[in-house]
Design an enzyme around this catalytic site. Structure first.
Site, PDB file in Angstrom:
ATOM      1  N   PHE A  89     -30.660 -17.281  -5.627  1.00 15.28           N
ATOM      2  CA  PHE A  89     -29.278 -17.753  -5.507  1.00 15.28           C
ATOM      3  C   PHE A  89     -29.278 -19.287  -5.461  1.00 15.28           C
ATOM      4  CE2 PHE A  89     -25.250 -18.544  -3.397  1.00 15.28           C
ATOM      5  CZ  PHE A  89     -24.419 -17.616  -3.989  1.00 15.28           C
ATOM      6  N   ASP A 143     -34.585 -14.681   2.566  1.00 16.32           N
ATOM      7  CA  ASP A 143     -33.127 -14.629   2.634  1.00 16.32           C
ATOM      8  C   ASP A 143     -32.709 -13.163   2.472  1.00 16.32           C
ATOM      9  OD1 ASP A 143     -30.368 -14.712   2.233  1.00 16.32           O
ATOM     10  OD2 ASP A 143     -30.460 -16.671   1.258  1.00 16.32           O
ATOM     11  N   TYR A 156     -20.852 -11.928   5.619  1.00  9.64           N
ATOM     12  CA  TYR A 156     -19.626 -11.441   4.973  1.00  9.64           C
ATOM     13  C   TYR A 156     -19.872 -10.456   3.838  1.00  9.64           C
ATOM     14  CZ  TYR A 156     -20.737 -15.608   2.105  1.00  9.64           C
ATOM     15  OH  TYR A 156     -21.380 -16.552   1.357  1.00  9.64           O
ATOM     16  N   LYS A 157     -21.138 -10.132   3.559  1.00 10.20           N
ATOM     17  CA  LYS A 157     -21.423  -9.169   2.490  1.00 10.20           C
ATOM     18  C   LYS A 157     -21.504  -7.771   3.099  1.00 10.20           C
ATOM     19  CE  LYS A 157     -23.323 -12.807  -0.348  1.00 10.20           C
ATOM     20  NZ  LYS A 157     -24.466 -13.696  -0.520  1.00 10.20           N
ATOM     21  N   ARG A 214     -21.476  -6.891 -12.253  1.00  6.79           N
ATOM     22  CA  ARG A 214     -22.090  -6.417 -11.012  1.00  6.79           C
ATOM     23  C   ARG A 214     -21.216  -5.395 -10.303  1.00  6.79           C
ATOM     24  NH1 ARG A 214     -23.967 -10.827  -6.769  1.00  6.79           N
ATOM     25  NH2 ARG A 214     -21.712 -11.072  -6.668  1.00  6.79           N
TER      26      ARG A 214
HETATM   27  C1  LIG Z   1     -24.235 -15.004  -0.637  1.00 10.19           C
HETATM   28  C2  LIG Z   1     -25.504 -15.799  -0.576  1.00 10.19           C
HETATM   29  C3  LIG Z   1     -25.522 -17.054   0.035  1.00 10.19           C
HETATM   30  C4  LIG Z   1     -24.266 -17.650   0.576  1.00 10.19           C
HETATM   31  O1  LIG Z   1     -24.481 -18.846   1.242  1.00 10.19           O
HETATM   32  P1  LIG Z   1     -23.288 -19.534   2.030  1.00 10.19           P
HETATM   33  O2  LIG Z   1     -23.924 -20.609   2.781  1.00 10.19           O
HETATM   34  O3  LIG Z   1     -22.629 -18.468   2.849  1.00 10.19           O
HETATM   35  O4  LIG Z   1     -22.300 -20.026   1.022  1.00 10.19           O
HETATM   36  C5  LIG Z   1     -26.734 -17.718   0.101  1.00 10.19           C
HETATM   37  N1  LIG Z   1     -27.868 -17.188  -0.404  1.00 10.19           N
HETATM   38  C6  LIG Z   1     -27.876 -15.974  -1.002  1.00 10.19           C
HETATM   39  C7  LIG Z   1     -29.141 -15.420  -1.537  1.00 10.19           C
HETATM   40  C8  LIG Z   1     -26.692 -15.252  -1.123  1.00 10.19           C
HETATM   41  O5  LIG Z   1     -26.690 -14.076  -1.722  1.00 10.19           O
END
Ligand SMILES: *Cc1c(COP(=O)(O)O)cnc(C)c1O
Length: 425
Positions: free
Chosen positions: A130, A199, A224-225, A384
């Protein structure tokens, strides 16, 4: 034997987790397959947040830091998250964002590496990680004069050599849903003296995670996921107990101080994970995250994470089987691994182009998935679909694929109104 809607309805009727669906506010006439981006609203959340607003804030005001337990809330919520990721009580805090927590843990991992193996100059990650994770790593490497090495997943193992300080990976890939073998890669890294940062943004609440079992060093993840904490919910951070007290984390705010209310001019880090807090946390958002976690932990009485995982794998398998059986000839491929051990809780379809319009046409029909752009050359568009086993059923999968079939067969996705781009995709 071909799968029918009737088979799917029978699977729903036999589903031991089916009752969990009632814990969620599922909008009428819509099929939500985007819990991997923003989990749905648990029905208990509005009242919990209203209580925090009207009673704790409205009536008890500043006393609520003590009487409502606001001050301990990041650690109390952290203890609930710990149950989902193979950590122990007292080892996790809910705080800040995933990006910020990654900055904290990667900084500390690099401090430890610099102390133990000063000659190591490389941070290894996956090219398709990401982007925010890569940006944070890039920034830290710049300030420390280190090299960020980005590789394809298949090249990671061979790169774990004596010049690497840290291996930083996202457990489940956000684009494809491919899942790394955390225990194996961590063991390979550790055999070379390399620290691991994981992560868990697409893992926590979605797939079984065992941080201690894997001997991981650091982890962060998203609220939030799959944890259903609501938009912008606080994230979380875990550090193995044998690392927590070795260094300060760089955002040394007063909430990470050993005695924040002593108001001393000098920083004295709290022992353990508490030092990974920075400043005052968003109590209303933490309250919503707390309720979100309860909606996930409600599965514990029905078999817990193993039961969620079984259903999640069955849903993603069903989706891929239906796509293969019913959607031939439309240029759609499947990016998600077929092997159960290699995928998370989503299915990603590929198409050379047109992905955005196809997803928009599906949304117009009430099927909410999302889209990640390809590069127009070697990388295809990604469509997705997240399958959160708490509230998605087997017949839902059937209907989603059937709607996609109609969108493709009719060619309606080519209507110009579906090509209009929004700010957030
Ligand atoms: C959703 C996600 C994020 C989100 O990061 P924020 O700091 O909440 O914007 C970061 N890393 C991964 C791998 C994600 O899937």
């Amino acid at each position: 034997m071909s799968i029918t809607l009737h088979t799917c309805e029978q699977l729903d009727a036999q589903d031991p987790l089916r009752s969990l669906r009632d814990l969620f506010e599922l909008p009428e006439g819509r099929l939500y397959l985007d819990g991997n981006s923003l989990g749905v609203l648990p029905r208990a959340t509005p009242a919990r947040v209203a209580q925090a607003v009207c009673e704790e804030w409205g009536q008890d005001l500043i006393q609520s830091w003590n009487t409502a337990g606001w001050f301990e809330l990041p650690r109390r919520v952290g203890d609930k998250i710990a149950r989902l990721i193979g950590a122990r009580a007292g080892e996790v805090v809910a705080a800040d964002s995933t990006s910020i927590n990654l900055f904290k843990v990667l900084s500390c991992a690099l401090d430890i590496a610099a102390a133990d193996h000063p000659a190591r100059r490389k941070v290894v990650s996956e090219r398709s990680n990401f982007p925010t994770d890569l940006y944070i790593a890039e920034a830290l490497c710049r300030t420390r004069g280190l090299e960020l090495v980005l590789l394809d997943a298949t090249a990671l193992e061979a790169a774990l050599q004596d010049d690497v300080a840290v291996l930083m990976l996202t457990h489940v890939n956000y684009r494809t849903g491919a899942m790394h073998d955390m225990a194996h890669l961590t063991a390979m890294a550790q055999a070379r003296g390399i620290l691991t940062v994981w992560d868990l943004a697409h893992s926590a609440g979605a797939v079984p995670v065992d941080l201690h079992g894997a001997h991981a060093d650091f982890a962060v993840g998203c609220g939030y996921k799959y944890l259903n904490g609501g938009p912008g919910a606080p994230a979380f951070v875990w550090v193995h107990p044998h690392h927590t007290d070795r260094f300060w984390q760089p955002l040394a705010g007063w909430w990470g101080h050993a005695a924040p209310f002593a108001f001393t001019p000098h920083y004295q880090p709290a022992p353990g994970i508490t030092r990974y807090q920075c400043g005052t946390q968003p109590i209303l958002s933490l309250t919503a995250l707390d309720a979100g976690l309860d909606s996930v932990l409600a599965a514990e009485a029905l078999g817990g994470m193993p039961a969620l995982r079984r259903k999640s794998l069955a849903l993603t398998r069903l989706c891929m089987d239906l796509v293969q059986a019913r959607l031939g000839g439309h240029g759609l491929g499947i990016a998600t691994p077929q092997a159960d051990d290699d995928r998370g809780s989503q299915v990603s379809l590929t198409r050379a182009q047109g992905g955005y319009a196809i997803v928009q046409a599906l949304i117009a029909r009430g099927v909410i998935g999302d889209f990640r752009a390809g590069d127009g050359a070697t990388q295809p568009d990604i469509l997705r679909f997240g399958f959160t086993p708490l509230y998605v059923g087997y017949a839902d999968v059937w209907h989603a694929v059937e709607q996609l079939r109609q969108v493709m067969d009719s060619g309606e996705w080519q209507d110009p109104r579906f090509a209009k781009q929004h700010a957030v995709t």
